[in-house]
Design an enzyme around this catalytic site. Structure first.
Site, PDB file in Angstrom:
ATOM      1  N   ARG A 351       0.838  -1.211   0.000  1.00  0.00           N
ATOM      2  CA  ARG A 351       0.000   0.000   0.000  1.00  0.00           C
ATOM      3  C   ARG A 351       0.870   1.258   0.000  1.00  0.00           C
ATOM      4  O   ARG A 351       0.477   2.282  -0.559  1.00  0.00           O
ATOM      5  CB  ARG A 351      -0.975   0.001   1.174  1.00  0.00           C
ATOM      6  CG  ARG A 351      -2.011   1.105   1.082  1.00  0.00           C
ATOM      7  CD  ARG A 351      -3.056   1.025   2.173  1.00  0.00           C
ATOM      8  NE  ARG A 351      -4.167   0.154   1.851  1.00  0.00           N
ATOM      9  CZ  ARG A 351      -5.318   0.560   1.309  1.00  0.00           C
ATOM     10  NH1 ARG A 351      -5.481   1.823   0.966  1.00  0.00           N
ATOM     11  NH2 ARG A 351      -6.299  -0.294   1.087  1.00  0.00           N
ATOM     12  N   GLU A 753      -9.433   6.147   7.737  1.00  0.00           N
ATOM     13  CA  GLU A 753      -8.003   6.338   7.519  1.00  0.00           C
ATOM     14  C   GLU A 753      -7.616   7.596   6.742  1.00  0.00           C
ATOM     15  O   GLU A 753      -6.604   8.230   7.073  1.00  0.00           O
ATOM     16  CB  GLU A 753      -7.430   5.104   6.802  1.00  0.00           C
ATOM     17  CG  GLU A 753      -7.426   3.869   7.669  1.00  0.00           C
ATOM     18  CD  GLU A 753      -7.018   2.621   6.901  1.00  0.00           C
ATOM     19  OE1 GLU A 753      -6.046   1.980   7.304  1.00  0.00           O
ATOM     20  OE2 GLU A 753      -7.674   2.319   5.879  1.00  0.00           O
TER      21      GLU A 753
END
Length: 797
Positions: A351, A753
């Protein structure tokens, strides 16, 4: 107050509240008391209190350690390695076993199943076997009548460990090719040629530290033996299904023998995605050996020493760009400090690769990611899951480019934004279809008075010899979905009882983020009943099996939609029943405000439910959802790993004291994209909390390991998370006006997030202040920007 202190107070906006912009915040309006009559308005889109808020404030919300203990419950405490790397030659438990209250000691030999945890990589022992690989590694457990008896006895266990060379630095690990997983390289175009032909070229290094989760509720599990070799596990976990699998694996049983329950957590932030499983496995093994219930609750010091953190990263980069600061080439080396085992380091590092672009188009690029093994705790998931480690790099690069060219950093950032046509494909080959970056950033730029404030700050810095200010706007583009595609699925159960009340159960876990509240809102509107008629029950593997972790910001996306489908099935059953009574089509039956309305009649929901039950109509159903459109090749890291992107931007203003390195966050303006908000109060709370947690990562939260590999910052006395005094009075949050262009639940977007990375604006503002203080356009600041690191950046050559 001396003159310099007075200057700092003036610069940072200190003094009495009530000034022009003190305390101005775009907070949600007050919500209605649950004791008032139910509102006929829809539940979604309204600010409602968290479903547990009143119980939490009253101390009546139950966490794992609050559960009344079954008679005969014992307590476990871990035996910890005192050496970073060594050969485990012996464990002497005689002194420990002779202490009051001690009932037994567990070591690796007491594991009936696989002695290695059931992780994907299968590289982490449950208890150290022949080797210890970090200070704080769990070698075994002491079990006693009370918590304190167990902890005291655990410290009396004598360990015979022959020290071996330890790798404690990520660059040292990379040089030795010490990796937990193979390196990954993502490449597009010809970056070497593009670098060679670039109008301008700049290179550098960056160090970014890790972060302790510091959840209010520490790691805890309570294992209870049931009949016929079955087990009930209370776990503070973001992933009950994985805990179930891990416990079964360690006990040598099938999954159906284990039931895991989690009503709520006192915070998780990723720290309880995998590593809560360790506590449950250890407690269950102790319960099996001693044939009684066992609870394991780590104290704060042991929690620091045992569990992993956000991955620290080190970077090398080389960039080519034109006169406007637009990138024409980029080569990056990422070194992820993974600790002693893989845990989730693979997807975290992946990621970071995915989010190295953040909001910017990268034409010719190569990103090489190395997952380095060191002799520290095994680092794990943390809010953003590698995304922040990717985003901060590109923001640092663009900030350096702007200073190198003498241009405003915001102009350089806007010059690099994703556009349309050739500039809308990411380096991993996903098209950016829902791009709102330019209008969102431009709106924030106008609303916060960015251009005017830059002039004011320049004037301030010109006449202020000690206190220097800085300002920065940074955006975020964050992909929403698990990068492990198979996790993008969810299930739920909805029960309608004969009195018309509704119960929902789903596979997501509540850690304070308001997931249960939002799911209840979705179910209420799907059935057309007041929000107050819906309750959410504890997450339990025996109800919704094989559920994914509550992580990747997708808890509501997945579980909310699954619950919506379950409720829709019940509603369709009731609609078909009413259509038969009234001789109309089922599609003509409307559920709204507690009423069931057909072209011929209006009945209360309760009345219809009772009649349906009497006619043997099913009043419960399951629902299942799988995220559409996503796919990618996990070898090449190309495809469409995300369903959509969430966007946002933040403007931060800071001040630094050039004599002490002290810094202060003065003003924050945020414009963030949550789609059509299901609950504005909860979403704004998530934006506030995520941003401040990000500020902690980048300013005060410094993890320090000594030269022996022991974590020196293992308590609140040595590790500083943000406090109320670190929150600026000027903290304004606005929500973007547009709904999600993808078919997501209620038109919403994930919020957990993405706001975390908005805090990079504060770090970039600090770098802006450092550069202005130095006067040479350089900002060699590492993260976190502690007072010591700010001073170092000011004085380094």
């Amino acid at each position: 107050m001396n003159a310099r202190e007075d200057e700092f107070t003036s610069a940072t906006g200190g003094g009495p509240a009530g000034t022009a912009d003190a305390g101005e915040r775009n907070l949600a309006p007050a919500t209605r008391s649950p004791h008032a009559p139910a509102s006929p308005q829809p539940a979604m889109g309204r600010s409602r209190p968290h479903e547990s808020a009143r119980a939490q404030v009253a101390g009546a919300a139950t966490y794992v350690d609050d559960i009344p203990e079954v008679k005969g419950t014992l307590h476990a405490a871990p035996i910890l390695s005192t050496v970073a790397h060594g050969r485990l030659r012996g464990v002497d438990t005689r002194a420990s076993e002779a202490m009051p209250g001690v009932r037994g000691v567990l070591l690796a030999r007491d594991i009936p199943g696989d002695p290695i945890l059931a992780t994907f990589v299968h590289d982490e022992p449950i208890f150290a076997i022949e080797e210890v690989r970090h200070v704080g590694q769990v070698i075994g457990l002491v079990v006693a009548d009370t918590v304190m008896e167990a902890r005291r006895a655990a410290r009396q266990v004598k360990l015979d460990i022959e020290p071996l060379p330890a790798v404690l630095d990520v660059r040292q690990a990379h040089g030795a090719q010490s990796y937990v997983l193979p390196p990954v390289v993502v490449r597009r175009g010809e970056p070497e040629q593009a670098l060679a032909s670039a109008k301008h070229r700049l290179s550098g290094q960056l160090e970014v530290g890790g972060q302790e989760h510091f959840y209010l509720e520490g790691q805890v599990a309570y294992a209870l033996p049931l009949e016929q070799n079955q087990w009930w596990i209370h776990s503070s976990t973001q992933h009950p299904g994985e805990v179930q699998h891990w416990v079964a694996h360690a006990l040598g049983l099938e999954n159906n023998a284990i039931t895991v329950e989690c009503r709520r957590m006192g915070g998780g932030f990723g720290g309880k995605e995998t590593q809560a499983g360790h506590m449950a496995v250890w407690a269950a093994l102790a319960a099996r050996k001693l044939r009684c219930p066992v609870k394991l609750r780590l104290d704060r010091d042991d929690d620091f020493m045992v569990t992993g953190k956000r991955h620290p990263f080190a970077y090398d980069w080389d960039a080519g760009f034109d006169d406007h600061g637009r990138l024409t080439a980029l080569k990056v080396t990422m070194l992820a400090n993974c600790g002693f085992s893989a845990d989730l380091s693979g997807p975290v590092a992946d990621r970071a690769i995915f989010h190295t672009d953040n909001a910017y188009y990268l034409s010719d690029v190569e990103i090489a990611s190395y997952r380095c093994r060191t002799n520290t705790q095994s680092h794990t998931a943390f809010r953003g899951f590698g995304g922040p480690q990717g985003v901060i790099l590109i923001e640092a690069i663009l900030g350096d480019i702007a200073r190198h060219l003498g241009r405003d950093p915001l102009d350089v950032r806007k010059a690099n934004l994703y556009g349309v046509g050739e500039r809308d494909i990411t380096h991993y080959q996903m098209k950016v279809e829902d791009n709102i970056l330019d209008p969102l950033i431009s709106q924030l730029e106008r609303d916060c008075g960015y251009r005017r404030r830059r002039l004011e700050i320049a004037a301030w810095n010109a006449k202020s010899p000690v206190i220097k200010r800085g300002l920065a706007i940074t955006p975020v583009k964050f992909g929403i979905s698990f990068t492990a595609t198979f996790f993008n699925q969810a299930g739920a159960l909805v029960h309608v009882f004969t009195d018309g009340s509704v119960q929902v159960n789903h596979g997501g876990t509540e850690m304070g983020q308001g997931l249960h509240t939002k799911v209840m809102q979705v179910v209420a509107d799907e059935l057309g009943v007041p929000f107050e008629r819906v309750r959410c029950t504890p997450t339990e593997t025996g109800k919704v099996p094989n559920a994914s972790a509550t992580a990747a910001s997708s808890g509501t996306d997945l579980n909310g939609r699954a619950a919506q489908f379950a409720a829709r099935n019940v509603r369709d059953n009731l609609a078909a029943f009413v259509s038969g009574l009234d001789g109309c089509g089922a599609g003509a039956v409307v559920f709204r405000a507690g009423q069931v309305i057909s072209p011929k009649s209006t009945r209360s929901f309760d009345e219809v439910v009772k009649a349906a039950y009497a006619n043997r109509i099913q009043l419960w159903s399951d629902g299942f959802y799988r995220t559409p459109k996503i796919h990618y090749d996990k070898v090449t890291l190309t495809g469409r790993p995300f369903f959509y992107f969430a966007y946002g931007a933040a403007c931060s203003e800071v001040a630094i004291d050039t004599l002490t390195g002290e810094s202060r966050l003065l003003k924050v303006d945020i414009l963030h994209d949550v789609g059509a908000s299901l609950n504005p109060a909860i979403d704004i709370g998530q934006i506030e909390g995520g941003f401040i947690q990000g500020v902690g990562w980048l300013t005060t939260e410094q993890l320090v390991w000594n030269d022996k590999g022991a974590l020196s910052t293992h308590a609140p006395s040595t590790y500083k998370i943000p406090a109320t005094g670190d929150v600026p009075e000027h903290f304004r949050i606005a929500l973007w006006h547009e709904g999600n262009r993808e078919d997501n639940v209620g038109g919403s977007k994930a919020v957990g997030e993405p706001p975390f990375m908005l805090a990079i604006s504060a770090w970039e503002a600090l770098r802006d202040a450092v550069a202005q203080a130095r006067g040479d356009g350089q900002a060699p600041l590492v993260a976190p920007a502690t007072a010591e690191n700010v001073l170092h950046a000011l004085m380094s050559t």
